[in-house]
Design an enzyme around this catalytic site. Structure first.
Site, PDB file in Angstrom:
ATOM      1  N   LYS A  86     -15.219  15.147 -31.982  1.00  0.00           N
ATOM      2  CA  LYS A  86     -14.993  13.788 -32.482  1.00  0.00           C
ATOM      3  C   LYS A  86     -15.372  12.786 -31.391  1.00  0.00           C
ATOM      4  O   LYS A  86     -14.948  12.919 -30.243  1.00  0.00           O
ATOM      5  CB  LYS A  86     -13.520  13.600 -32.865  1.00  0.00           C
ATOM      6  CG  LYS A  86     -13.091  14.479 -34.033  1.00  0.00           C
ATOM      7  CD  LYS A  86     -11.610  14.332 -34.337  1.00  0.00           C
ATOM      8  CE  LYS A  86     -11.269  12.977 -34.910  1.00  0.00           C
ATOM      9  NZ  LYS A  86      -9.828  12.900 -35.308  1.00  0.00           N
TER      10      LYS A  86
HETATM   11  O1  G3P Z   1      -7.396  11.092 -36.518  1.00  0.00           O
HETATM   12  C1  G3P Z   1      -7.458   9.759 -36.836  1.00  0.00           C
HETATM   13  C2  G3P Z   1      -6.696   9.330 -38.041  1.00  0.00           C
HETATM   14  O2  G3P Z   1      -6.275  10.420 -38.756  1.00  0.00           O
HETATM   15  C3  G3P Z   1      -5.624   8.359 -37.717  1.00  0.00           C
HETATM   16  O3  G3P Z   1      -4.559   8.407 -38.611  1.00  0.00           O
HETATM   17  O4  G3P Z   1      -2.262   7.956 -39.304  1.00  0.00           O
HETATM   18  O5  G3P Z   1      -2.954   7.409 -36.964  1.00  0.00           O
HETATM   19  O6  G3P Z   1      -3.785   6.057 -38.879  1.00  0.00           O
HETATM   20  P1  G3P Z   1      -3.322   7.403 -38.415  1.00  0.00           P
END
Ligand code: G3P
Length: 224
Positions: A86
């Site tokens: 990533k």
């Molecule tokens: O991995 C990145 C993404 O899944 C972020 O999720 O829940 O932190 O907005 P969140």
């Protein structure tokens, strides 16, 4: 079939959901790993032992220069698992993605907040694109709309990149992007749990049990 991932470093939850869902693998990010205080060297072997050799894992570079990201990507790619690297889709990250793709390494462009940003990452050769649906919604914009526009751009331009939608707070967001025909999605554990959690389901199952036992006691279906 859509590729389904869990966005977590919680090994017990991965084991739990792997029993009942066709998990393709697990995604992580630096914040998830930091919160769980689990590094990749402990997490990946444990996940691989739960999910088996076909599972795909996503690990994010933490270097801040393009050259650093490229070197880090090479190291991640050498881990003995099916790894996708990533890389944040910043100006620096896009420069890194172009170079990483020359090495034939699988790349996911992450931290995508707009369709144009995702489109540029696709043009740079990213294999997967991760738009952050809930974070976009939380800024007063339209996360599902961004995913729809990005999928449209990919289709119109015949690009090979797959959308792996990320960042969800509720099942409606997840359903809305899955209806767009995206190739992949990663769910946090709480949203995966909510997918099962319709309040009418357990009462319906309980009623079947009650009716059955009243009529047939402890017999099984084929014994009735
Ligand atoms: O991995 C990145 C993404 O899944 C972020 O999720 O829940 O932190 O907005 P969140």
């Amino acid at each position: 079939m859509i590729e389904l991932y869990l966005d977590t470093a919680d090994i017990e939850q991965v084991a739990r959901f792997n029993q009942c869902l066709p998990l393709r693998g697990v995604t992580t990010n630096p914040s998830i790993l930091a919160r769980s205080a689990t590094g990749l060297s402990r997490l990946l072997p444990a996940l691989a032992s739960e999910l088996g050799p076909a599972a795909r894992f996503y690990a994010q570079v933490v270097s801040t220069t393009a050259q650093g990201m490229v070197e880090e990507a090479k190291q991640i790619n050498q881990l003995p698992y099916d790894m996708v690297v990533k890389v944040p889709a910043t100006e620096t990250g896009l420069a890194a993605i172009k170079q990483i793709k020359k090495e034939g390494i699988l790349v996911l462009a992450t931290a995508i907040y707009s369709a144009q940003q995702g489109f540029l990452a696709a043009l740079c050769g990213a294999d997967y694109l991760a738009p952050y649906v809930n974070r976009i919604d939380a800024m007063g914009a339209d996360g599902v709309g961004v995913v729809a526009d990005l999928q449209h751009l990919i289709n119109q331009h015949g690009l090979a990149s797959k959308i792996l939608a990320a960042s969800f707070k509720n099942t409606q967001q997840a359903m809305d992007v899955m209806k767009l025909g995206i190739a992949a999605i990663t769910l946090p554990v709480d949203v995966a749990q909510q997918m099962f959690a319709h309040p009418a389901v357990q009462p319906a199952v309980d009623q079947f049990s009650k009716d059955w036992h009243e009529a047939f006691a402890d017999k099984l279906s084929f014994e009735s």
